[in-house]
Write a protein that holds these residues in place. Structure first.
Motif, mmCIF file in Angstrom:
data_model
loop_
_atom_site.group_PDB
_atom_site.id
_atom_site.type_symbol
_atom_site.label_atom_id
_atom_site.label_comp_id
_atom_site.label_asym_id
_atom_site.label_seq_id
_atom_site.Cartn_x
_atom_site.Cartn_y
_atom_site.Cartn_z
ATOM 1 N N ARG A 162 0.765 -0.944 0.121
ATOM 2 C CA ARG A 162 0.050 0.053 0.023
ATOM 3 C C ARG A 162 0.824 1.313 0.178
ATOM 4 O O ARG A 162 0.949 1.992 0.927
ATOM 5 C CB ARG A 162 -0.983 -0.092 1.102
ATOM 6 C CG ARG A 162 -2.099 -0.908 1.367
ATOM 7 C CD ARG A 162 -3.286 -0.779 0.258
ATOM 8 N NE ARG A 162 -4.091 -1.679 0.230
ATOM 9 C CZ ARG A 162 -4.569 -2.806 -0.338
ATOM 10 N NH1 ARG A 162 -3.403 -3.284 -1.102
ATOM 11 N NH2 ARG A 162 -5.550 -3.597 -0.082
ATOM 12 N N PRO A 163 1.480 1.513 -0.974
ATOM 13 C CA PRO A 163 2.525 2.733 -0.979
ATOM 14 C C PRO A 163 1.864 3.876 -0.819
ATOM 15 O O PRO A 163 2.872 4.847 -0.114
ATOM 16 C CB PRO A 163 3.142 2.674 -2.644
ATOM 17 C CG PRO A 163 2.720 1.538 -3.220
ATOM 18 C CD PRO A 163 1.502 0.701 -2.375
ATOM 19 N N ALA A 164 0.642 4.006 -1.041
ATOM 20 C CA ALA A 164 0.001 5.527 -0.666
ATOM 21 C C ALA A 164 -0.134 5.700 0.870
ATOM 22 O O ALA A 164 -0.145 6.678 1.102
ATOM 23 C CB ALA A 164 -1.137 5.424 -1.397
ATOM 24 N N TRP A 165 -0.006 4.776 1.570
ATOM 25 C CA TRP A 165 -0.023 4.712 2.966
ATOM 26 C C TRP A 165 1.258 5.059 3.686
ATOM 27 O O TRP A 165 1.157 5.321 4.933
ATOM 28 C CB TRP A 165 -0.755 3.514 3.414
ATOM 29 C CG TRP A 165 -2.075 3.170 3.128
ATOM 30 C CD1 TRP A 165 -2.825 3.932 2.303
ATOM 31 C CD2 TRP A 165 -2.805 1.987 3.545
ATOM 32 N NE1 TRP A 165 -3.963 3.364 2.127
ATOM 33 C CE2 TRP A 165 -4.123 2.387 2.910
ATOM 34 C CE3 TRP A 165 -2.594 1.028 4.342
ATOM 35 C CZ2 TRP A 165 -5.074 1.375 3.056
ATOM 36 C CZ3 TRP A 165 -3.602 0.161 4.612
ATOM 37 C CH2 TRP A 165 -4.794 0.254 3.838
ATOM 38 N N ARG A 166 2.234 4.909 2.886
ATOM 39 C CA ARG A 166 3.863 4.947 3.524
ATOM 40 C C ARG A 166 3.920 6.346 4.146
ATOM 41 O O ARG A 166 4.451 6.369 5.248
ATOM 42 C CB ARG A 166 4.829 4.675 2.355
ATOM 43 C CG ARG A 166 6.432 5.059 2.821
ATOM 44 C CD ARG A 166 7.208 4.615 1.794
ATOM 45 N NE ARG A 166 8.542 5.048 2.147
ATOM 46 C CZ ARG A 166 9.420 6.023 1.787
ATOM 47 N NH1 ARG A 166 8.782 6.924 1.014
ATOM 48 N NH2 ARG A 166 10.355 6.363 2.378
ATOM 49 N N LEU A 167 3.826 7.617 3.752
ATOM 50 C CA LEU A 167 4.101 8.736 4.508
ATOM 51 C C LEU A 167 3.259 8.896 5.408
ATOM 52 O O LEU A 167 3.571 9.211 6.367
ATOM 53 C CB LEU A 167 3.835 9.882 3.261
ATOM 54 C CG LEU A 167 4.920 9.804 2.155
ATOM 55 C CD1 LEU A 167 4.894 11.116 1.469
ATOM 56 C CD2 LEU A 167 6.345 9.570 2.457
ATOM 57 N N PRO A 168 1.816 8.492 5.295
ATOM 58 C CA PRO A 168 1.083 8.644 6.695
ATOM 59 C C PRO A 168 1.414 7.703 7.784
ATOM 60 O O PRO A 168 1.467 8.240 8.745
ATOM 61 C CB PRO A 168 -0.411 8.433 6.166
ATOM 62 C CG PRO A 168 -0.308 8.650 4.997
ATOM 63 C CD PRO A 168 1.007 8.471 4.228
#
Length: 458
Positions: free
Chosen positions: A27-33
């Protein structure tokens, strides 16, 4: 939660790495959060009461930046910077300023506030200042709340740096760390940096505290400090603060690499410097750069004549000393370095020669002597040490020179940890050697007192 503690090494770090790997791969979109959440958890482990302060600081500064982007109201940025500095002053300098005010006639009964100092407040405040200043100048872009929060609160650097410019880290947020061809090498070098930083802290820095602390404690209690003890304590702290802070920085850089982020280096064998100017290009490099770009140059720098340049140097370093601690000894330490830099400037302007060896000796001696002001709890304590250093005290006995040999060799001859890990070729034997080093470090952590990092108090 110290980097050199079992809860961090065996609790937070493995869990954080596992979660980061799972999210980055699936889930790369969740990495920064996720990294933001992990950073807030890490920060809150010290004292949950200050998490709302950090979160509010991030949110309000981000809102100011967004508002500035829409309205271009130039007054917003100076007001926001002033508000950030006011919050820093409230927590860090309220007691100090009240103490100064109490010296004035009629104010001797003024109450001195005692507020708990939020960890890392000096560092994340300066990050806000850097971004807002660059935003107003048109150099910095707008960024999402998540990215801004990660820039400010990224856990390897939130407590004691390095001071990271937005331009050094923002573009890395878009990378896929495990898809890089050098991903495994980065992880390996990150682990090596972590091990070397831990080793510098527990094998070199912490043992030297046993020689420095009793001397400065005796000075604080008004006792006479012998010549031997004064030199032993001064040299011990000179090397202790280097290995303590550079060890922390090595760990911070290594931890950041494990999460796919490259942070700027902060030390380049500073005790090898041949001038005070050279020293500040090698010591706490990111702070030196901040002071240069955001204080020295706005004060006039070298563009308005020699007198202005000397005044700018002195003012910049004096404020840099005050940033380190709410005490007149820190101000005096910074002022001494400002004066020393000014003398060096005049020497160069006069075209006078300075042999490298003599320059190194004078620089090292000056830095070591001024560390006394940095470490002493008062001017009276500093004077007790200076008297011993100058020979105006009993000679004493038992100088433990062997304790300083490894520290001096590493500090003066050895490469930086960053340079070392990038020179070492990947080999199975190297992995075994670092595994053994890590085991030795862990045994030492479990056996001895675990000292907090010196720069955490700033």
């Amino acid at each position: 939660m110290l980097f050199n503690s079992f809860p961090f090494l065996f609790g937070f770090l493995p869990v954080a790495l596992a979660l980061h790997a799972i999210v980055a791969l699936h889930r790369p979109a969740w990495r920064l959060p996720l990294l933001v959440v992990l950073s807030l958890v890490f920060y809150g482990w010290w004292d949950p009461r200050f998490v709302p302060l950090l979160a509010a600081s991030i949110g309000l500064n981000w809102l100011v930046a967004r508002r500035f982007g829409h309205s271009r109201a130039v007054v917003l940025i100076p007001l926001a910077i002033a508000a950030n500095l006011a919050v820093l002053a409230l927590f860090k300098y309220a007691g100090f300023l009240a103490g100064l005010a109490a010296l004035l006639p009629g104010l001797h009964d003024l109450a001195r506030p005692s507020l708990a100092l939020p960890l890392g407040i000096s560092f994340f405040t300066f990050h806000h200042v850097m971004y807002l200043t660059d935003l107003r100048a048109g150099r910095a872009p707008q960024m999402s709340l998540t990215r801004y929060a990660l820039y400010i609160a990224f856990f390897p650097q939130v407590l004691a740096g390095p001071l990271v410019r937005w331009s050094e880290i923002l573009h890395q947020f878009d990378e896929k760390p495990y898809a890089r061809p050098d991903a495994a090498e980065r992880i390996g070098r990150g682990l090596m940096l972590l091990c070397l930083g831990l080793a510098k802290k527990v094998f070199l820095g912490d043992p030297l505290a046993a020689y420095a602390n009793p001397v400065f404690q005796a000075a604080a209690e008004g006792k006479v400090v012998s010549v031997v003890d004064a030199w032993q304590g001064t040299l011990a702290f000179t090397f202790q603060i280097y290995f303590d802070f550079s060890g922390y920085t090595d760990m911070a850089l290594g931890l950041a690499l494990l999460f796919g982020i490259v942070l700027p280096q902060n030390f380049d064998v500073p005790y090898r410097a041949t001038s005070l100017q050279d020293f500040w290009r090698r010591w706490h490099m990111t702070l030196s750069r901040f002071l240069r770009d955001y204080l020295y140059i706005p004060f006039g720098g070298n563009r308005r004549g020699l007198a202005v340049q000397l005044a700018a140097l002195f003012a910049t370093m004096t404020l840099g000393g005050l940033w380190h601690g709410a005490g007149l000894t820190f101000v005096a330490w910074g002022a001494a370095h400002g004066a020393g830099l000014g003398i060096g400037l005049l020497w160069r302007r006069a075209g006078l020669p300075m042999p490298a060896l003599l320059g190194w000796a004078l620089t090292f001696l000056f830095v070591a002597l001024t560390w006394v002001l940095f470490r002493a709890t008062s001017f009276e304590a500093a004077m007790a040490v200076f008297k011993g250093l100058a020979g105006h005290a009993p000679v004493g006995h038992g100088f433990k020179w062997r304790a300083f040999v490894p520290a001096a060799l590493v500090a003066l001859i050895g490469p930086t940890a960053w340079a070392a890990v990038h020179r070492l070729p990947p080999r199975p034997a190297l992995a075994v050697a670092f595994a053994v080093l890590l085991v030795a470090v862990l045994l030492r952590i479990g056996d001895d007192a675990n000292y907090e990092f010196i720069y955490f108090q700033f």
